[in-house]
Design an enzyme around this catalytic site. Structure first.
Site, mmCIF file in Angstrom:
data_model
loop_
_atom_site.group_PDB
_atom_site.id
_atom_site.type_symbol
_atom_site.label_atom_id
_atom_site.label_comp_id
_atom_site.label_asym_id
_atom_site.label_seq_id
_atom_site.Cartn_x
_atom_site.Cartn_y
_atom_site.Cartn_z
ATOM 1 C CD1 TRP A 21 40.262 28.351 40.501
ATOM 2 C CD2 TRP A 21 41.523 29.577 39.104
ATOM 3 N NE1 TRP A 21 41.547 28.407 41.030
ATOM 4 C CE2 TRP A 21 42.332 29.151 40.197
ATOM 5 C CE3 TRP A 21 42.110 30.349 38.097
ATOM 6 C CZ2 TRP A 21 43.686 29.499 40.291
ATOM 7 C CZ3 TRP A 21 43.460 30.682 38.198
ATOM 8 C CH2 TRP A 21 44.236 30.261 39.286
ATOM 9 C CG ASP A 51 36.957 25.954 31.994
ATOM 10 O OD1 ASP A 51 37.200 24.908 31.356
ATOM 11 O OD2 ASP A 51 37.757 26.445 32.817
ATOM 12 C CE1 TYR A 56 40.604 25.451 38.398
ATOM 13 C CE2 TYR A 56 38.533 25.867 37.302
ATOM 14 C CZ TYR A 56 39.902 25.785 37.267
ATOM 15 O OH TYR A 56 40.576 26.055 36.090
ATOM 16 C CG HIS A 121 43.549 21.230 35.218
ATOM 17 N ND1 HIS A 121 42.814 21.340 36.368
ATOM 18 C CD2 HIS A 121 43.894 22.497 34.876
ATOM 19 C CE1 HIS A 121 42.733 22.622 36.715
ATOM 20 N NE2 HIS A 121 43.396 23.340 35.832
ATOM 21 C CB SER A 152 43.446 23.085 30.006
ATOM 22 O OG SER A 152 43.743 24.414 30.376
HETATM 23 N N1 LIG Z 1 45.047 25.666 34.005
HETATM 24 C C1 LIG Z 1 43.846 25.942 33.571
HETATM 25 O O1 LIG Z 1 43.261 25.165 32.870
HETATM 26 C C2 LIG Z 1 43.223 27.254 33.945
HETATM 27 C C3 LIG Z 1 43.984 28.234 34.581
HETATM 28 C C4 LIG Z 1 43.426 29.483 34.810
HETATM 29 C C5 LIG Z 1 42.119 29.714 34.446
HETATM 30 N N2 LIG Z 1 41.361 28.728 33.870
HETATM 31 C C6 LIG Z 1 39.955 28.952 33.491
HETATM 32 O O2 LIG Z 1 39.821 30.205 32.852
HETATM 33 C C7 LIG Z 1 38.889 31.009 33.563
HETATM 34 C C8 LIG Z 1 39.233 32.472 33.426
HETATM 35 O O3 LIG Z 1 40.499 32.774 33.931
HETATM 36 P P1 LIG Z 1 40.723 33.440 35.355
HETATM 37 O O4 LIG Z 1 39.456 33.349 36.144
HETATM 38 O O5 LIG Z 1 41.960 32.854 35.918
HETATM 39 O O6 LIG Z 1 41.075 34.954 35.013
HETATM 40 P P2 LIG Z 1 40.273 36.157 34.324
HETATM 41 O O7 LIG Z 1 39.046 35.661 33.680
HETATM 42 O O8 LIG Z 1 41.278 36.873 33.507
HETATM 43 O O9 LIG Z 1 39.941 37.087 35.576
HETATM 44 C C9 LIG Z 1 38.872 36.789 36.408
HETATM 45 C C10 LIG Z 1 38.808 37.741 37.605
HETATM 46 O O10 LIG Z 1 38.751 39.107 37.192
HETATM 47 C C11 LIG Z 1 37.840 39.837 38.035
HETATM 48 N N3 LIG Z 1 36.728 40.263 37.155
HETATM 49 C C12 LIG Z 1 36.002 39.484 36.308
HETATM 50 N N4 LIG Z 1 35.098 40.202 35.626
HETATM 51 C C13 LIG Z 1 35.237 41.476 36.042
HETATM 52 C C14 LIG Z 1 34.589 42.679 35.692
HETATM 53 N N5 LIG Z 1 33.643 42.705 34.771
HETATM 54 N N6 LIG Z 1 34.971 43.816 36.327
HETATM 55 C C15 LIG Z 1 35.951 43.803 37.257
HETATM 56 N N7 LIG Z 1 36.617 42.675 37.617
HETATM 57 C C16 LIG Z 1 36.266 41.518 37.012
HETATM 58 C C17 LIG Z 1 37.381 38.872 39.112
HETATM 59 O O11 LIG Z 1 38.253 38.912 40.249
HETATM 60 P P3 LIG Z 1 38.268 40.136 41.317
HETATM 61 O O12 LIG Z 1 36.912 40.752 41.353
HETATM 62 O O13 LIG Z 1 38.703 39.537 42.600
HETATM 63 O O14 LIG Z 1 39.320 41.089 40.763
HETATM 64 C C18 LIG Z 1 37.550 37.529 38.430
HETATM 65 O O15 LIG Z 1 37.708 36.466 39.307
HETATM 66 C C19 LIG Z 1 38.950 30.445 34.995
HETATM 67 O O16 LIG Z 1 37.832 30.810 35.774
HETATM 68 C C20 LIG Z 1 39.038 28.977 34.701
HETATM 69 O O17 LIG Z 1 37.762 28.463 34.358
HETATM 70 C C21 LIG Z 1 41.908 27.517 33.609
#
Ligand SMILES: NC(=O)c1ccc[n+]([C@@H]2O[C@H](COP(=O)([O-])OP(=O)(O)OC[C@H]3O[C@@H](n4cnc5c(N)ncnc54)[C@H](OP(=O)(O)O)[C@@H]3O)[C@@H](O)[C@H]2O)c1
Length: 327
Positions: A21, A51, A56, A121, A152
């Site tokens: 995303w 994913d 996105y 989605h 999802s």
């Molecule tokens: N409705 C749906 O279906 C839906 C909704 C949400 C998500 N998703 C999917 O789930 C995936 C994961 O969720 P998410 O991206 O929303 O949230 P997440 O994985 O909880 O957080 C990702 C964010 O945390 C930070 N980060 C990641 N790894 C890190 C590390 N090792 N150290 C420090 N900061 C780190 C980055 O942002 P910063 O560096 O800017 O802090 C990154 O963009 C998405 O990419 C997407 O594919 C789907």
């Protein structure tokens, strides 16, 4: 990297995947160079599941993933999503004509003949009461447009309803230290039905990495700024639906439990992998360093049951009342 069976598909997927995303949009600027480096590093570290979604960056994320799979020889499973191009986003929009055209567009963006896994989605709940939608997806499988499909979901109840449809191979749901309800009832049902479970938002949008403070600022085009109160989409997708200040307090307590030899991000990811119903966690990453750190969580030792209990205690004391019955 360790691999787990993806439901009944016969796939073996890395237990840490890549959430694409942030490399699309909605998380501040991520350059194409950083996005490609993050993707390539993930694959170098053994990640074989990505994913993404058609919305996105309005296809940017899918097109970056297309570049990656074209340039790599490894088998990489790509899951995308359809439905959120609907405006208004209503259940009757999930019809044959719309789903077919969304999928055709994703096939083009991803530059593939068949989509490995197509996920609805986060459709309105009513979609799960409309068997015709799942018949359409079965037909798209028959037509060779998609190999498998899943959903999802926002809510546990939607997950439980969705897996009544035999064609549903996977459920993607928010699951992290601040969002534990899926483990109560749904996980057992998913295991019985042999449905793959994707733990999304495993870092609570970065909060659980322990790097944030009350001084943290997010740009205008970052949902951690503009969706704090759910102004644009479900508030549960931003910091897992927990208010930022409460989240910070809980994270400070979690830090005191951090086992030696892992980072907070890895601790949070390792926590999701402690549940055998979870097939993989799909953390987002905006650069190579994050992607490497996240992939590294798979190789770390399990979290002790004592530490798991203490994390549960923090959840019950500080978080549960605010989120548990909402999703
Ligand atoms: N409705 C749906 O279906 C839906 C909704 C949400 C998500 N998703 C999917 O789930 C995936 C994961 O969720 P998410 O991206 O929303 O949230 P997440 O994985 O909880 O957080 C990702 C964010 O945390 C930070 N980060 C990641 N790894 C890190 C590390 N090792 N150290 C420090 N900061 C780190 C980055 O942002 P910063 O560096 O800017 O802090 C990154 O963009 C998405 O990419 C997407 O594919 C789907």
């Amino acid at each position: 990297m360790n691999y787990r069976k993806f439901g009944q598909t016969g796939w073996n997927v890395s237990e840490i995947g890549f959430g694409a995303w942030a490399i699309g949009a909605d998380w501040g600027n991520v350059s194409e160079n950083d996005a490609m480096a993050a993707l390539n590093t993930a694959i170098d570290k053994g990640v074989n599941f990505i994913d993404t979604a058609d919305v996105y960056g309005d296809g940017r994320s899918e097109r970056l993933v297309a570049q990656l799979i074209k340039s790599r020889s490894e088998k990489i499973y790509v899951a995308t999503k359809a439905g959120r191009r609907l405006d208004p986003h209503t259940s009757d929009g999930y019809n044959r004509q719309n789903l077919t055209s969304f999928i055709e567009r994703s096939l083009k963006n991803l530059a593939v003949d068949t989509i490995d896994l197509l996920q609805l989605h986060c459709p309105p709940t009513q979609v799960y009461y409309n068997p015709e939608v799942f018949q359409i997806l079965d037909d798209l499988v028959q037509a060779g447009k998609i190999q498998y499909y899943g959903v999802s979901v926002e809510k546990v109840e939607e997950a439980i309803k969705a897996i009544e449809f035999p064609g549903v191979q996977s459920v993607q749901i928010i699951f992290n230290i601040f969002r534990t309800r899926p483990a109560e009832l749904f996980f057992d049902l998913a295991k019985k039905r042999k449905v793959a479970v994707l733990a999304r938002v495993p870092l609570a949008s970065g909060l659980l990495t322990g790097k944030m403070s009350s001084e943290s600022k997010f740009t205008d085009d970052d949902h951690r700024n503009y969706n704090r109160k759910g102004q644009s989409f479900d508030v549960g997708e931003t910091f897992s639906g927990i208010d930022f200040d409460t989240g910070l307090i809980a994270v400070e307590e979690i830090k005191t439990l951090l086992p030696k030899g892992m980072t907070m991000a890895q601790f949070a990811l390792r926590w999701t992998l402690m549940f055998d119903a979870v097939t993989l966690a799909i953390p987002g990453a905006k650069n190579s360093k994050q992607a490497a750190e996240n992939a590294g969580a798979s190789d770390l030792p399990p979290i002790s049951s004592d530490t798991m209990d203490q994390l549960d205690f923090i959840y019950k004391r500080l978080i549960k009342e605010k989120v548990h019955q909402r999703w």
